[in-house]
Design an enzyme around this catalytic site. Structure first.
Site, PDB file in Angstrom:
ATOM      1  N   ASP A  45      -5.460 -17.637  -2.964  1.00 43.57           N
ATOM      2  CA  ASP A  45      -5.014 -16.756  -1.886  1.00 43.57           C
ATOM      3  C   ASP A  45      -6.110 -15.708  -1.659  1.00 43.57           C
ATOM      4  O   ASP A  45      -7.065 -15.627  -2.418  1.00 43.57           O
ATOM      5  CB  ASP A  45      -3.696 -16.096  -2.333  1.00 43.57           C
ATOM      6  CG  ASP A  45      -2.930 -15.472  -1.180  1.00 43.57           C
ATOM      7  OD1 ASP A  45      -3.360 -15.610  -0.020  1.00 43.57           O
ATOM      8  OD2 ASP A  45      -1.890 -14.846  -1.448  1.00 43.57           O
ATOM      9  N   GLU A  50     -10.247 -14.670   2.177  1.00 44.96           N
ATOM     10  CA  GLU A  50     -10.928 -14.444   3.472  1.00 44.96           C
ATOM     11  C   GLU A  50     -12.281 -13.754   3.311  1.00 44.96           C
ATOM     12  O   GLU A  50     -13.178 -14.083   4.099  1.00 44.96           O
ATOM     13  CB  GLU A  50     -10.026 -13.612   4.394  1.00 44.96           C
ATOM     14  CG  GLU A  50      -8.767 -14.337   4.830  1.00 44.96           C
ATOM     15  CD  GLU A  50      -7.684 -14.376   3.737  1.00 44.96           C
ATOM     16  OE1 GLU A  50      -7.773 -13.566   2.796  1.00 44.96           O
ATOM     17  OE2 GLU A  50      -6.791 -15.223   3.826  1.00 44.96           O
ATOM     18  N   ASP A  62       1.301 -15.511   6.060  1.00 45.75           N
ATOM     19  CA  ASP A  62       2.510 -14.711   5.872  1.00 45.75           C
ATOM     20  C   ASP A  62       3.335 -14.583   7.146  1.00 45.75           C
ATOM     21  O   ASP A  62       3.251 -13.594   7.868  1.00 45.75           O
ATOM     22  CB  ASP A  62       2.129 -13.336   5.320  1.00 45.75           C
ATOM     23  CG  ASP A  62       1.447 -13.467   3.961  1.00 45.75           C
ATOM     24  OD1 ASP A  62       1.578 -14.540   3.345  1.00 45.75           O
ATOM     25  OD2 ASP A  62       0.783 -12.516   3.526  1.00 45.75           O
TER      26      ASP A  62
END
Lengths: 546, 959
Positions: free
Chosen positions: B538, B541, B615
C-alpha cells in the site's frame, strides 16, 4: 451399522440402502437407480440420497447458485437434501454427521470425523488415518475433567447463592425496620405538627398585640432573609459546580496538550489539524489573559452564615426592630463593617437632632421578637422529624428498588456486587466491576477509560468451539451483561461492552476484544453462570432455609 | 476529497503554460509550429529513422537541436522519441549545486518495456524529398507514416487513410534548457504562494529572457514553484514535453486509468457534460476521492485507445513524470454543404508531461484486440496468478488479533461461506514496523497461519515502502547504513511522515536495495510468515503525509540521481516489483508465483499482481462507479483489478452490501474491505436474507473459478481483458460504445449486469447481437433483439447474468471451504447451444495454481466443441501437448473427470436415455436426462457421470 451399508450412511437411514440391486431415491420413490450408482461420486437423486458417502450432491443447497433440477421439491437445486450429512461412525469416539462439502476435499477433518472416512477417495493423495482411539480417549478424559470442574463450580455457585440470599435477607430486614421507623416517625411528625400549630397560634396572638410589629418592613426582612439564604445556597452550588467544571477544563486541557504533542501533524486529518490549531490559539490566549480577580476568600466570606460578626445581622432586624421607621435607625446594619463607625456617628447625630427637634418620635418599643423561642423550638423539632422521615423514606425506596432489581437467577449477582475482576491484555488492564462498570486502564499512564456502565442482563446464544483449557463460552444460551454509555470515542460513539459469562470455578476475565471501534466484548468465567448440577435440595430453596 | 490538497492544471506551472500555449495557438490562425526537421539530417536504416528537429527559439532565428528517432517495430507499432541534445550531452548547468542528473529521464523503458522492440526490417521509405519522408511498415506494409519536415508533423495511415496525427495542431512543445536570468523586478510570486526564491543570480541583468513558446508567455512558473507550503526547487528549470495527438474520425476514446467517470472519456475543456480540467496522471493517495472526475488517483497507465465502428487505434505515452491530457472533440464535415450528413467527429488529445523524453508508441489496430496485444508485447502481459487469488478475499482494517482472525475463519465455515484469503492491515505490526508483529495481539502468528492452512487458506499481510525511522529497528538500521533509501534534494536521506510517524522510503530503483528487500521476506527472517503468507503493498505512490500533494517532493533524488519528478509514476511499480521478486523464492529451492496487491501502478504493473481502486466509500454511487473503473483497467492491460466490496469508508446498508457482493463476484480481483472506524460487516453478520444471498454470490464466483482461471490464462498469453466491455466484444455496434455497466466474462459468453442502484428490482440489459441469450439461473430464453435492451427481473436475491449462445464453459459445482479444496473436484461443463441450434465451443485451462511448472508444459488446456450438427461434444487438446512428460500434478489430475455436461438449448432430437462416451480407447454409455422446453425456458439436457478424464481426449455422441 453393518458392513453392507454404503459409506456415509447414518444408522437411521440404513434401511433405505438395504436392497442390493437397486436404490430408490429417498424422497423421490419414482426414481430407481442401479445400486452401482450409489456413491459413484455423481449426483442422480434430486434429494441427493444416492451420494451419502461423497460430496457429489453437496450443491443441492439454498446457498449454491440456483439451477433447474427436475424432480426436486422446488424444481431447482435450491432444495433440501434427504440426508443430514456424511456419517462418520467414529468407532471408539462419538459418531457424527459432517457436511457433505467436507467430504473428499483433501483435508482430514479429524476433529469432526476422527475415523478419517471422509477422505475415502484419497483425492490428491490425501490419506486420513483413524485417530478415534486417541481422540476418543482424550475426549473422555476432558469430559471427566469438565464434569468434575462443573461439580466444583456448582458448589461454588451454591455458596454464592447462599451469600446472595443472606444479602437479600439483610435488605429485606432493613426494609422491614425502615418501614417500622417510618411509621413511628409519621406519628411523631403529626404530634409535633400539632404542638407547633398550638404554640404558634398562642404566640401569634401575643405578637399581634405588640404595637407596630409585623409592619411591611418586617415582612420584607423575612422575605429578604429567605431570599438571601436561597442565593447563598445557590452560590454555594455554583461554586461547587465551578470547581467541577474547572476540574474538567483541566482534564480537557491535559488531553488537548497531549493531543497536540502526540498527534501526527501530517496525518491528513483536517479535523485533527483544526482542533490542534484551535487549541494552540486557546493556549496562547490563556497565557496573556488576566486572571479574573474573584478571589475565593471573598466568596467564602459571602458564604459565611450571617451573624453578629459577619454578613447581615438579621437578629438586629428581627429581634429588636419592628417599625418601618427603624430602617433609619438600623440603616447601618446594611453597611459593610468598614464604614459602619463613620455612618454610625453621622446617623446618631442626625437621629439626635431629629428627636430634639420633634421630627422623630423617641424609639417606640424595645424588644419583642417576631417569633418566640418557644415557636422556634417547636418548629425545629417538627422540621427535624420531617427531615428524618424524608431520609428514611428515600432509604426505603432505595432498598426496595434494590430488592426489585434483576440480580440474575437466584439473585446470584447480589453476591458479586461490588467485586471486580481484571486481566492484563497488552498495554491495558481491563476490569469488570460486577453490576457497576467496565474499565480500560492504561499501563502507560494515559488514565482510565470507562467502557460502559451496567445496564441489564440479557441472554444470547453462544456458539464456539470448546477450548482445551475450558476457558471458553462453548455452545448454548449464555448470560450477557450489557454495559453501555461509557466514555465517548474520538469521532465515534460511546463505548459499550458486552460481558459474556460462562461457568467456571472462579471469577476470571478470560478475554477482551474490540471487534470494532469502541465496542468491546469480555468473556468471563464465573460460578455465577453455572448450572446447578447435583445436590438435591440445594439451589433456589435458600429462602426457605432461613 | 480535500480538493485543495491536489493541484488543478493552473497550479502546476507546466500544465498552465502548455494549456495557455494551446489557447494561444488556437486563437492565432497564423501560428506556425517552430519545430522543423533539418532535411539533410534525416536518415533511414533498418526500420529506424534518425533526424534532428531544430526548434527556433527567438526572432533572431536561434535554434535548439532535438534529436528524433522514429522506430518501426516488427509488431507494426511505431515509436517516436524526441530528446534534447544539450541535456542529453550534459551541457547544461543546474542551479543551486543540484546533484540531479542533467539528462531527460531515459530509463522508463527499462522498467516498462519487456519486449516487442525488434525493428521491422521490412519497413521501407516509400517517398522522400526535402520536405517530407514517407515510410511504409507493418503487416503487408499496410501502415504508413508520413513525416512532414516543416513544421514537423507525422500522419499515421492505415490502408491509405489517416488515423492518427502528431503535432497537427502545432502544440508540440519541448521546453529546452535555458539559464535563469533574473529580470528586475524579481519574478512575481504565484498567487497565494510563499514562493521563496533565494536564487539571486544577477538581479541587475535586465536582458529580457527569450519568450519561450510564444510571445508573451508567462514565465512565473519557470523556476521555483510552491504548493500547499512545499517549495519545489526545480534545479533544471522548465523542461516539459507536450504534443497534440489527433484521432481522425474517432468519437470515442478509452483508457488512461485510473480515473473515476465514464469508460468513454469526456472532453476536458469545459462545456456541458464535459470536465473543466484535463485528465491528470500523478499517482497520489487521494483521501475520499470523488466520482466523475478527471482528478488523478493512485496509479496511471498512459495508454489510450480511440475507437469507432470497424476501427481501433491507440497510443502509449511512455513518460513517468506528472502528465495531463486534455481532450477535445470536434465535428467535421467533409462537404460543408452536406450539413451534417457524412460529418464525423474527431478527437484531439493534448499530452503534457512535466519532464522526460517525448516517447510515444503508435498503434494502428485495427481491432481493440490488436491494440491490447501490441501494447502488451511492449509492456508485458498479466502474470499467471496464484489460483487462490481469484477466490474471495476477506479484509478489514483491522482484524485485531490472531484470535480474531481465527474466529472469523471459524465463523465463515460455520456459515458455509467460502473464502480463500484473510488480510491484515497495518495494525498487526509492532508500532508500524513492517516485518514485525504486535507481541500482544498477534502473539502466535504461526498458530494463526496453521489454522488457515488447514483449510487451504491464505494470509495477506501489508508491507509498505515507508520504514519507521527509529533506533533498534533492524530494517531501518540496515536501510540507513546501506543507503538504500530515497534522498532529499541535498543528497541526504529523505525523512517524511507516514503511518509510523517519521519514516524513510526504500528506493526500489536501486538494484542493491531490491536485493536487500528480498532478504527481508525469507521465512527465516520474517518470523511468523509462512508459505501461505502473501503481501499487500500500500502507500507506494508513495504516500507521504507531509509532502506536497501527500507525496514526495519532486526534487527528491532517487538512485542514479534522477529526480523524483522524473520517475514519480513509476515509483509504485518499482516497489511492487521488488516485493514480487522477493516472494518468488523465500527459501532455498522454492519457486512460486507471488501474490502481491498494489495500490499504485503504471504501465507494466500487470506483470506483478493485482491492483484495487483504493479507498472508496460505502455508497451506491461508488458501487456504480466501480464498474467503469474496473473495465477501464481491463482494457488498459491491467485486468487483475477490483474495488473494495462494501466500500472502504462508512457503513453500507445491508442491501448495498449484498448488491456489492453480487457485483464483486464479477471483479477480477474480489476483496471486501472496511475502514477501522466502520462497523464489522463480515458476510455472516448481515443476517437473513442477506447472508444467504451473499453466500450464494460467493458460491457462484467459486463454481465459475475454472472459467475465471481460464480467462486469466488468456490474459497471461495475450493480455486480453478478463471482463470485457461492449465496444471490445462488439466493436462494430456503435450503440454499445458508451455502455460501461455491463460486460462479458472472458470467453464464456457470460454477460453480467450487476445491480448498482438502491431498491432497483429490474435491470435493462443491452443485447449486442443476434445470438440467443439464456438466463444463467433458470435457462429461460431471453426474448432479445440485437441493439435493443431487455428488462430482467432482479430482486435482491438475483444477479442479472445471461449466457450467450454458442459457448462451452467449465464449472466446479461442489461448494467447498476454499478454492484450494476444490483442486480435485470433478467438472461440470455447460454448453449453451447457439442460435443455429447446433454449435458451441469453449475452453478450459488448469494447472497446479501455484508453481511455475506451467511454463514447462505442466498444465491441461482443453478445447470443447459441440460439432456442427449437434451430434457430438468432444474435448481435444487446445495446444500440441504430446511431448509433455507428466509431472506429479498432472498425474494426480488423472483422478479428476468430467462429471456432468449440461446442454442448454438442447435439440429435441436428444430426447433419449443414453449417450455413448469414448475416451482413451474405451467406450461406455452415460445417462442423458432431457427436459423439454417449458414456460419460456429452453429445453435442456444433462449428461450424467460422463466419467472421462478432464485431461484426456473424449467424445460424447448423441447420434
Amino acid at each position: 451399522a453393518t458392513e453392507s451399508v454404503p459409506r456415509g450412511v447414518g444408522p437411521e437411514f440404513a434401511k433405505f440402502y438395504a436392497n442390493k440391486e437397486t436404490f430408490t431415491c429417498i424422497s423421490n420413490p419414482s426414481i430407481v437407480l442401479k445400486s452401482s450408482q450409489v456413491n459413484d461420486n455423481s449426483c442422480d437423486c434430486p434429494d441427493g440420497s444416492d451420494e451419502p458417502g461423497t460430496s457429489a450432491c453437496s450443491h443441492l443447497d439454498p446457498l449454491s447458485p440456483e439451477q433447474p433440477l427436475p424432480g426436486s421439491v422446488t424444481g431447482t437445486t435450491n432444495t433440501t437434501r434427504a440426508l443430514p450429512g456424511f456419517w462418520c461412525e467414529n468407532k471408539g469416539h462419538i459418531g457424527a454427521y459432517i457436511p457433505f462439502m467436507y467430504v473428499n476435499d483433501g483435508v482430514c477433518d479429524h476433529e469432526l470425523c476422527c475415523d478419517g472416512t471422509d477422505e475415502a477417495l484419497h483425492v490428491g493423495g490425501t490419506k486420513c488415518e483413524n485417530r478415534c482411539a486417541s481422540i476418543g480417549k482424550e475426549y473422555r478424559r476432558l469430559q471427566e475433567e469438565r464434569r468434575q470442574s462443573k461439580e466444583r463450580s456448582a458448589k461454588q455457585r451454591r455458596t454464592l447463592v447462599k451469600e446472595a440470599s443472606e444479602l437479600r435477607r439483610r435488605v429485606e430486614s432493613k426494609v422491614a425496620s425502615l418501614k417500622e421507623e417510618i411509621a413511628n416517625l409519621e406519628v411523631q411528625k403529626a404530634e409535633l405538627q400539632k404542638k407547633y400549630d398550638e404554640v404558634e397560634r398562642a404566640e401569634r396572638g401575643k405578637v399581634v398585640k405588640a404595637p407596630g410589629e409585623g409592619g411591611k418592613l418586617g415582612v420584607l426582612v423575612g422575605l429578604a432573609k429567605k431570599r438571601v439564604d436561597e442565593l447563598r445556597d445557590t452560590l454555594d452550588k455554583v461554586l461547587d459546580q465551578r470547581d467541577d467544571l474547572q476540574d474538567r477544563v483541566d482534564q480537557l486541557e491535559d488531553i488537548l496538550s497531549k493531543l497536540k504533542e502526540e498527534y501526527n501533524p501530517n496525518f491528513n486529518d483536517e479535523g485533527v489539524k483544526a482542533a490542534v490549531q484551535g487549541y494552540e490559539n486557546y493556549a496562547a490566549g490563556k497565557s496573556t489573559e488576566k486572571k479574573s480577580e474573584v478571589v475565593d476568600a471573598d466568596v467564602l466570606e459571602v458564604l459565611k452564615e450571617d451573624g453578629p460578626d459577619s454578613g447581615i445581622n438579621w437578629a438586629e432586624f428581627q429581634e429588636e426592630e419592628s417599625s418601618d421607621a427603624d430602617i433609619v435607625y438600623n440603616l447601618e446594619a446594611y453597611l459593610p463593617p468598614s464604614v459602619r463607625p463613620f455612618i454610625h456617628s453621622k446617623i446618631s447625630s442626625l437621629k439626635v437632632w431629629l428627636i430634639e427637634n420633634g421630627v422623630l418620635a423617641d424609639n417606640p418599643t424595645t424588644g419583642g421578637p417576631t417569633e418566640s423561642k418557644l415557636v422556634k423550638a417547636a418548629r425545629d423539632a417538627l422540621e427535624a422529624a420531617r427531615a428524618e422521615h424524608t431520609t428514611k423514606t428515600s432509604q426505603l425506596a432505595d432498598e426496595e428498588r434494590d430488592l426489585a432489581k434483576d440480580y440474575g437467577p437466584d439473585d446470584i449477582f447480589r453476591a458479586l456486587k461490588g467485586q471486580c475482576v481484571s486481566a492484563d491484555v497488552g498495554e491495558y488492564e481491563y476490569e469488570l466491576c460486577w453490576f457497576d462498570r467496565t474499565t480500560q486502564k492504561s499501563k502507560k499512564g494515559h488514565g482510565n477509560t470507562n467502557m460502559g456502565n451496567f445496564e441489564r442482563i440479557t441472554t444470547e446464544i453462544a456458539d464456539e468451539e470448546d477450548r482445551v483449557d475450558g476457558k471458553g463460552l462453548g455452545k448454548g444460551p449464555r448470560m450477557v451483561l450489557r454495559f453501555e454509555n461509557g466514555q465517548g470515542c474520538w469521532n465515534g460513539p460511546q463505548r459499550r461492552t458486552d460481558v459474556w459469562l460462562a461457568c467456571a470455578e472462579k471469577d476470571e476475565l478470560w478475554r477482551v476484544s474490540e471487534s470494532e471501534k469502541c465496542v468491546y466484548r469480555m468473556e468471563v468465567g464465573t460460578p455465577a453462570a453455572c448450572e446447578d448440577v447435583g445436590e438435591p435440595g440445594a439451589g433456589t430453596k435458600g429462602h426457605d432455609e432461613l | 476529497v480535500k480538493e485543495h490538497d491536489f493541484k488543478k492544471c493552473d497550479q502546476a506551472g507546466f500544465c498552465k503554460r502548455n494549456r495557455a500555449f494551446a489557447d494561444h495557438v488556437v486563437a492565432n490562425t497564423a501560428w506556425e509550429s517552430p519545430y522543423n526537421i533539418l532535411a539533410d539530417s534525416a536518415s533511414f536504416k533498418d526500420g529506424q529513422l534518425q533526424a534532428t528537429i531544430l526548434k527556433t527559439v527567438n526572432d533572431a532565428g536561434e535554434t535548439v537541436r532535438l534529436p528524433i528517432t522514429v522506430s518501426f517495430l516488427e509488431s507494426g507499432t511505431a515509436r517516436v522519441t524526441v530528446d534534447e541534445e544539450k541535456r542529453q550531452k550534459g551541457e547544461i548547468e543546474l542551479r543551486g549545486d543540484s546533484k540531479a542528473r542533467k539528462q531527460r529521464y531515459n530509463e522508463a523503458e527499462q522498467w516498462v518495456i519487456v519486449g516487442g522492440l525488434t525493428l521491422d526490417k521490412e519497413a521501407k521509405v516509400d517517398y522522400q524529398d526535402d520536405t517530407q519522408i514517407t515510410v511504409q511498415y507493418g503487416p503487408e506494409s499496410k501502415f504508413e507514416a508520413s513525416i512532414k519536415f516543416a513544421p514537423f508533423s507525422i500522419d499515421f495511415k492505415r490502408d491509405g487513410d489517416t488515423h492518427i496525427k502528431l503535432n497537427d495542431k502545432g502544440l508540440l512543445n519541448m521546453e529546452h534548457w535555458r539559464p535563469r536570468i533574473d529580470a528586475s523586478p524579481a519574478p512575481e510570486k504565484q498567487e497565494g504562494e510563499d514562493n521563496s526564491s533565494s536564487e539571486t543570480e544577477s538581479a541587475e541583468t535586465t536582458a529580457a529572457q527569450v519568450p519561450e513558446a510564444y510571445p508573451g508567455e508567462d514565465q512565473n512558473t519557470w523556476w521555483e514553484e510552491s504548493f500547499g507550503g512545499n517549495t519545489d526547487s526545480k534545479p533544471r528549470g522548465p523542461e516539459s514535453v507536450a504534443l497534440d495527438i489527433s484521432f481522425v474520425g474517432y468519437d470515442h476514446i478509452y483508457g488512461i486509468p485510473s480515473h473515476t467517470g465514464p469508460l468513454s472519456l469526456r472532453q476536458t475543456r469545459g462545456g456541458e457534460g464535459n470536465f473543466q480540467e484535463p485528465y491528470r496522471m500523478y499517482n497520489a493517495d487521494v483521501f475520499e476521492y470523488i466520482l466523475d472526475s478527471p482528478m488523478t488517483l493512485y496509479g496511471s497507465i498512459p495508454f489510450l485507445q480511440a475507437h469507432r465502428k470497424d476501427s481501433s487505434v491507440g497510443i502509449f505515452w511512455l513518460n513517468a513524470a506528472e502528465t495531463w491530457v486534455d481532450i477535445t472533440k470536434e465535428k467535421e464535415s467533409k462537404n460543408p454543404l452536406a450539413l451534417g450528413i457524412g460529418s464525423k467527429t474527431s478527437t484531439s488529445t493534448h499530452w503534457i508531461s512535466e519532464a522526460g523524453l517525448l516517447d510515444v508508441f503508435v498503434f494502428l489496430g485495427p481491432t481493440p484486440q490488436d491494440l491490447i496485444r501490441k501494447y502488451s508485447e511492449l509492456t508485458g502481459t498479466t502474470a499467471m496468478p496464484q489460483e487462490f487469488s481469484l477466490g474471495y478475499h476477506q479484509c478489514r482494517w483491522n482484524y485485531v488479533s490472531d484470535e480474531d482472525v481465527k474466529d472469523v475463519d471459524r465463523k465463515m465455515d460455520k456459515f458455509n461461506i467460502p473464502y480463500d484469503v484473510i488480510w491484515l492491515d497495518i495494525e498487526y505490526t509492532d508500532d508500524k514496523k513492517y516485518f514485525t508483529w504486535d507481541g500482544h495481539s498477534f502473539a502466535d502468528p504461526i498458530g494463526m497461519g496453521k489454522q488457515l492452512e488447514s483449510h487451504g487458506r491464505q494470509l495477506v499481510a501489508i508491507i509498505d515502502p515507508h520504514i519507521k525511522n527509529v533506533d533498534g529497528y533492524k530494517v531501518s538500521e540496515e536501510l540507513k547504513s546501506q543507503k538504500f533509501a530515497v534522498n532529499n534534494k541535498d543528497g541526504e536521506i529523505f525523512e517524511g511522515w507516514c503511518w509510523p510517524g517519521s519514516s524513510h522510503w526504500v528506493d526500489a530503483f536501486n538494484a542493491a536495495a531490491r536485493k536487500w528487500w528480498a532478504t527481508l521476506f525469507k521465512y527465516a527472517r520474517f518470523e511468523g510468515s509462512m508459505r501461505n503468507t502473501w503481501i499487500w503493498n500500500d502507500m507506494n505512490e508513495p504516500s507521504v503525509f507531509n509532502g506536497p500533494e501527500t507525496t514526495m517532493p519532486k526534487d527528491n533524488l532517487h538512485y542514479g540521481n534522477w529526480e523524483h519528478r522524473d520517475i514519480h509514476n513509476l515509483n509504485g511499480l518499482t516497489f511492487h516489483n521488488a516485493t514480487f521478486e522477493a516472494l518468488k523464492s523465500r527459501e532455498a529451492g522454492e519457486f512460486r508465483r507471488p501474490f502481491v496487491l498494489t495500490r499504485s501502478f503504471f504501465a507494466g504493473s500487470q506483470r506483478l499482481g493485482a491492483m484495487w481502486t483504493g479507498d472508496n466509500q460505502a455508497a451506491w454511487d461508488h458501487l456504480e462507479g466501480s464498474i467503469p473503473m474496473v473495465l477501464s483497467q481491463n482494457i488498459a492491460g491491467f485486468p487483475f483489478s477490483g474495488a473494495d466490496v462494501g466500500g472502504f469508508f462508512g457503513n453500507p446498508e445491508k442491501e448495498l452490501l449484498t448488491r456489492w457482493y453480487q457485483a464483486g463476484a464479477f471483479y477480477p480481483f474480489f476483496r471486501a474491505h472496511a475502514h477501522i472506524d466502520s462497523r464489522r460487516r463480515e458476510p455472516y453478520l448481515a443476517g437473513e436474507p442477506y447472508t444467504t444471498i451473499i453466500a450464494a454470490a460467493l458460491r457462484l464466483r467459486y463454481s465459475l473459478l475454472p472459467s475465471w482461471y481460464t480467462a486469466f490464462r488468456q490474459a497471461y498469453l495475450t493480455n486480453e481483458p478478463v471482463i470485457k466491455p461492449m465496444f471490445y466484444t462488439h466493436p462494430n455496434e456503435e450503440a454499445g460504445f458508451a455502455i460501461d455497466d455491463q460486460f462479458f466474462v472472458g470467453n464464456t459468453g457470460l454477460l453480467a449486469k450487476p445491480v448498482t442502484q438502491k431498491d432497483k428490482e429490474t435491470v435493462d440489459i443491452w443485447i449486442p447481437d443476434n445470438e440467443v441469450y439464456y438466463d444463467y439461473f433458470t435457462y429461460d430464453i431471453i426474448p432479445s433483439n440485437k441493439g435493443k435492451t431487455v428488462t430482467l427481473d432482479a430482486p435482491l436475491s438475483k444477479i442479472p447474468l445471461l449466457m450467450q449462445g454458442g459457448h462451452i464453459f467449465a464449472r466446479r459445482d461442489r461448494p467447498r471451504r476454499s478454492s484450494t479444496l476444490m483442486k480435485w473436484d470433478d467438472y461440470t461443463l455447460v454448453v449453451t447451444v447457439g442460435k443455429d441450434g447446433k454449435t458451441a465451443e469453449g475452453d478450459l485451462y488448469v494447472d497446479d495454481g501455484d508453481s511455475y511448472e506451467f511454463e514447462k508444459g505442466q498444465y491441461i488446456y482443453r478445447k470443447f466443441i459441440l460439432d456442427g450438427d449437434a451430434k457430438t461434444i468432444s474435448s481435444v487438446d487446445g495446444e500440441d501437448r504430446k511431448k509433455v512428460k507428466e509431472g506429479d500434478w498432472m498425474k494426480k489430475m488423472h483422478q479428476v473427470t468430467v462429471d456432468k455436461i449440461i446442454i442448454v438449448g438442447a435439440p429435441a432430437s436428444w430426447d433419449k436415455q443414453e449417450v455413448t462416451v469414448e475416451s482413451e480407447g474405451e467406450t461406455w454409455t452415460a445417462t442423458l436426462e432431457y427436459t423439454p422446453a417449458g414456460k419460456g425456458r429452453a429445453a435442456f439436457a444433462v449428461v450424467k457421470k460422463v466419467g472421462a478424464r478432464i485431461g484426456a481426449d473424449w467424445k460424447v455422441s448423441f447420434a
